[in-house]
Design an enzyme around this catalytic site. Sequence first.
Site, short mmCIF file in Angstrom:
data_model
loop_
_atom_site.label_atom_id
_atom_site.label_comp_id
_atom_site.label_asym_id
_atom_site.label_seq_id
_atom_site.Cartn_x
_atom_site.Cartn_y
_atom_site.Cartn_z
CB CYS A 278 -0.91 -0.02 1.22
SG CYS A 278 -1.80 1.52 1.47
N GLY B 174 -14.23 6.95 -7.76
CA GLY B 174 -12.99 7.53 -8.25
C GLY B 174 -11.79 7.36 -7.34
CG HIS C 127 -7.17 8.97 0.73
ND1 HIS C 127 -7.22 7.70 0.20
CD2 HIS C 127 -7.44 9.81 -0.31
CE1 HIS C 127 -7.49 7.77 -1.09
NE2 HIS C 127 -7.65 9.04 -1.43
#
Length: 114
Positions: free
Chosen positions: A5, A93, A100
């Site tokens: 990640c 999207g 986050h």
Amino acid sequence: MNENCLFCKIISGAIPSSKVYEDECVYAFRDINPQAPVHVLVVPKAHISSAADVNAENSVYVAKCFEAIAKIAAAEGLGNGYRVVNNCGEDGGQTVMHLHFHLIGGVKLSEKII
Ligand code: 5GP
Ligand code: ZN
């Protein structure tokens, strides 16, 4: 920590970032491709893939992110307001699969979709 990640690597320092805030639960840094004069990414230090994965066990991280957002916004001089955006999943999207929040401001934001 998820080894594959990008944001976990940024939190650990393996990938450099422009840090604006850090505490026990939250890390915040400037977006590499800012969409406004202030564009900060606020991320939980726990790897949560997206807003769809928030649950009773990890939701404290969301609360901690929003506590941090209020502090960062004040520190960045956003007393006149700002926007917090979360993109979730493919249709939303989202491009980095670590939860986050985009904190954007420093200008009168006009492109409202809601
Ligand atoms: P998303 O599209 O998933 O909502 O947001 C991902 C954000 O991460 C984008 O705004 C993109 O510019 C930002 N980003 C992608 N890679 C990096 C990086 O390596 N460093 C930083 N600081 N931001 C990144
Ligand atoms: Zn992660």
